[in-house]
Write a protein that holds these residues in place. Structure first.
Motif, PDB file in Angstrom:
ATOM      1  N   GLN A   1       0.861  -1.175   0.000  1.00 46.34           N
ATOM      2  CA  GLN A   1       0.000   0.000   0.000  1.00 46.34           C
ATOM      3  C   GLN A   1       0.895   1.221   0.000  1.00 46.34           C
ATOM      4  N   MET A   2       0.738   2.064  -1.007  1.00 42.71           N
ATOM      5  CA  MET A   2       1.587   3.240  -1.148  1.00 42.71           C
ATOM      6  C   MET A   2       0.731   4.488  -1.055  1.00 42.71           C
ATOM      7  N   ASN A   3       0.979   5.266  -0.037  1.00 48.57           N
ATOM      8  CA  ASN A   3       0.238   6.513   0.180  1.00 48.57           C
ATOM      9  C   ASN A   3       1.177   7.705   0.050  1.00 48.57           C
ATOM     10  N   SER A   4       0.603   8.873  -0.111  1.00 50.16           N
ATOM     11  CA  SER A   4       1.380  10.120  -0.202  1.00 50.16           C
ATOM     12  C   SER A   4       2.501   9.981  -1.220  1.00 50.16           C
ATOM     13  N   LEU A   5       2.171   9.490  -2.378  1.00 49.83           N
ATOM     14  CA  LEU A   5       3.191   9.235  -3.389  1.00 49.83           C
ATOM     15  C   LEU A   5       3.842  10.525  -3.869  1.00 49.83           C
ATOM     16  N   LYS A   6       5.128  10.430  -4.159  1.00 48.69           N
ATOM     17  CA  LYS A   6       5.936  11.546  -4.627  1.00 48.69           C
ATOM     18  C   LYS A   6       6.468  11.234  -6.013  1.00 48.69           C
ATOM     19  N   PRO A   7       6.814  12.253  -6.777  1.00 52.92           N
ATOM     20  CA  PRO A   7       7.388  11.983  -8.105  1.00 52.92           C
ATOM     21  C   PRO A   7       8.613  11.078  -8.042  1.00 52.92           C
ATOM     22  N   GLU A   8       9.381  11.181  -6.988  1.00 48.76           N
ATOM     23  CA  GLU A   8      10.583  10.338  -6.866  1.00 48.76           C
ATOM     24  C   GLU A   8      10.269   8.878  -6.560  1.00 48.76           C
ATOM     25  N   ASP A   9       9.004   8.559  -6.307  1.00 48.32           N
ATOM     26  CA  ASP A   9       8.613   7.161  -6.130  1.00 48.32           C
ATOM     27  C   ASP A   9       8.386   6.461  -7.472  1.00 48.32           C
ATOM     28  N   ALA A  10       8.383   7.208  -8.556  1.00 47.31           N
ATOM     29  CA  ALA A  10       8.155   6.613  -9.866  1.00 47.31           C
ATOM     30  C   ALA A  10       9.279   5.634 -10.211  1.00 47.31           C
ATOM     31  N   ALA A  11       8.884   4.435 -10.592  1.00 46.83           N
ATOM     32  CA  ALA A  11       9.850   3.378 -10.892  1.00 46.83           C
ATOM     33  C   ALA A  11       9.087   2.132 -11.329  1.00 46.83           C
ATOM     34  N   VAL A  12       9.831   1.135 -11.731  1.00 46.78           N
ATOM     35  CA  VAL A  12       9.260  -0.198 -11.885  1.00 46.78           C
ATOM     36  C   VAL A  12       9.411  -0.905 -10.544  1.00 46.78           C
ATOM     37  N   TYR A  13       8.311  -1.417 -10.038  1.00 46.37           N
ATOM     38  CA  TYR A  13       8.300  -2.090  -8.749  1.00 46.37           C
ATOM     39  C   TYR A  13       8.275  -3.595  -8.959  1.00 46.37           C
ATOM     40  N   TYR A  14       9.187  -4.265  -8.281  1.00 43.76           N
ATOM     41  CA  TYR A  14       9.333  -5.711  -8.397  1.00 43.76           C
ATOM     42  C   TYR A  14       9.046  -6.363  -7.049  1.00 43.76           C
ATOM     43  N   CYS A  15       8.297  -7.440  -7.070  1.00 43.99           N
ATOM     44  CA  CYS A  15       8.167  -8.222  -5.846  1.00 43.99           C
ATOM     45  C   CYS A  15       9.112  -9.411  -5.930  1.00 43.99           C
ATOM     46  N   GLY A  16       9.479  -9.912  -4.782  1.00 44.25           N
ATOM     47  CA  GLY A  16      10.404 -11.022  -4.739  1.00 44.25           C
ATOM     48  C   GLY A  16      10.225 -11.860  -3.494  1.00 44.25           C
ATOM     49  N   ILE A  17      10.839 -13.034  -3.520  1.00 38.95           N
ATOM     50  CA  ILE A  17      10.862 -13.893  -2.346  1.00 38.95           C
ATOM     51  C   ILE A  17      12.305 -14.253  -2.036  1.00 38.95           C
ATOM     52  N   ARG A  18      12.566 -14.500  -0.773  1.00 40.21           N
ATOM     53  CA  ARG A  18      13.885 -14.987  -0.377  1.00 40.21           C
ATOM     54  C   ARG A  18      13.758 -15.784   0.897  1.00 40.21           C
ATOM     55  N   ARG A  19      14.706 -16.701   1.060  1.00 36.72           N
ATOM     56  CA  ARG A  19      14.645 -17.605   2.210  1.00 36.72           C
ATOM     57  C   ARG A  19      15.025 -16.914   3.516  1.00 36.72           C
ATOM     58  N   PHE A  20      15.881 -15.904   3.405  1.00 32.97           N
ATOM     59  CA  PHE A  20      16.399 -15.286   4.625  1.00 32.97           C
ATOM     60  C   PHE A  20      16.129 -13.792   4.611  1.00 32.97           C
ATOM     61  N   ASN A  21      16.305 -13.148   5.723  1.00 35.55           N
ATOM     62  CA  ASN A  21      15.962 -11.746   5.867  1.00 35.55           C
ATOM     63  C   ASN A  21      16.837 -10.869   4.988  1.00 35.55           C
ATOM     64  N   TYR A  22      18.117 -10.896   5.194  1.00 33.54           N
ATOM     65  CA  TYR A  22      19.086 -10.077   4.469  1.00 33.54           C
ATOM     66  C   TYR A  22      18.835  -8.582   4.624  1.00 33.54           C
ATOM     67  N   GLY A  23      18.103  -8.191   5.662  1.00 34.16           N
ATOM     68  CA  GLY A  23      17.941  -6.788   5.979  1.00 34.16           C
ATOM     69  C   GLY A  23      17.425  -5.961   4.831  1.00 34.16           C
ATOM     70  N   SER A  24      18.170  -4.906   4.472  1.00 28.40           N
ATOM     71  CA  SER A  24      17.746  -3.962   3.446  1.00 28.40           C
ATOM     72  C   SER A  24      18.360  -4.252   2.085  1.00 28.40           C
ATOM     73  N   SER A  25      18.779  -5.473   1.874  1.00 29.85           N
ATOM     74  CA  SER A  25      19.288  -5.823   0.549  1.00 29.85           C
ATOM     75  C   SER A  25      18.158  -5.753  -0.468  1.00 29.85           C
ATOM     76  N   PRO A  26      18.414  -5.175  -1.640  1.00 28.53           N
ATOM     77  CA  PRO A  26      17.383  -5.127  -2.678  1.00 28.53           C
ATOM     78  C   PRO A  26      17.247  -6.437  -3.437  1.00 28.53           C
ATOM     79  N   LEU A  27      18.071  -7.417  -3.113  1.00 28.03           N
ATOM     80  CA  LEU A  27      18.118  -8.653  -3.871  1.00 28.03           C
ATOM     81  C   LEU A  27      17.196  -9.714  -3.281  1.00 28.03           C
ATOM     82  N   PHE A  28      16.543 -10.444  -4.189  1.00 28.03           N
ATOM     83  CA  PHE A  28      15.679 -11.541  -3.798  1.00 28.03           C
ATOM     84  C   PHE A  28      16.042 -12.775  -4.626  1.00 28.03           C
TER      85      PHE A  28
END
Length: 122
Positions: A82-109
């Motif tokens: 759920q994305m609220n208060s969207l800003k122009p800088e939020d424009a992008a292609v959004y990808y969902c992913g799964i991963r077995r482990f947390n890996y914190g703030s890594s963008p990789l899945f």
């Protein structure tokens, strides 16, 4: 092999809201972390949010904290953003992913969907 399909992207005015959905097939993903990353033209893929397998724990990028909410429905093999208060800088292609482990703030899945475009007009 799991397939992930995102939906819900589109064009929205700044300050508006969108709800992205991602449904998995081919495998039950209830034991995986699920999350979202995004990539804008000319930029590296950026971590947005991740949710634990039970849904009890979430982690967000500072840039979206307080505006975006990640959730999941294991019965539907799905994750949402759920994305609220969207800003122009939020424009992008959004990808969902799964991963077995947390890996914190890594963008990789481990596995990705094809992505859904979000455009925010100012």
């Amino acid at each position: 092999q799991v397939q992930l399909v995102e939906s819900g992207g589109g064009l929205v005015q700044a300050g508006g809201s969108l709800r992205l959905s991602c449904t998995a097939s081919g495998r039950t993903v209830s034991r995986y972390y699920m999350g979202w990353s995004r990539q804008a033209p000319g930029k590296e893929r950026e971590f947005i949010a991740v949710i634990s397998s039970s849904g009890a724990n979430t982690n967000y990028a500072d840039s979206v904290k307080g505006r975006f909410t990640i959730s999941r429905d294991n019965a539907k093999n799905a994750v949402y953003l759920q994305m609220n208060s969207l800003k122009p800088e939020d424009a992008a292609v959004y990808y969902c992913g799964i991963r077995r482990f947390n890996y914190g703030s890594s963008p990789l899945f481990d596995s990705w969907g094809q992505g859904t475009q979000v455009t925010v007009s100012s």
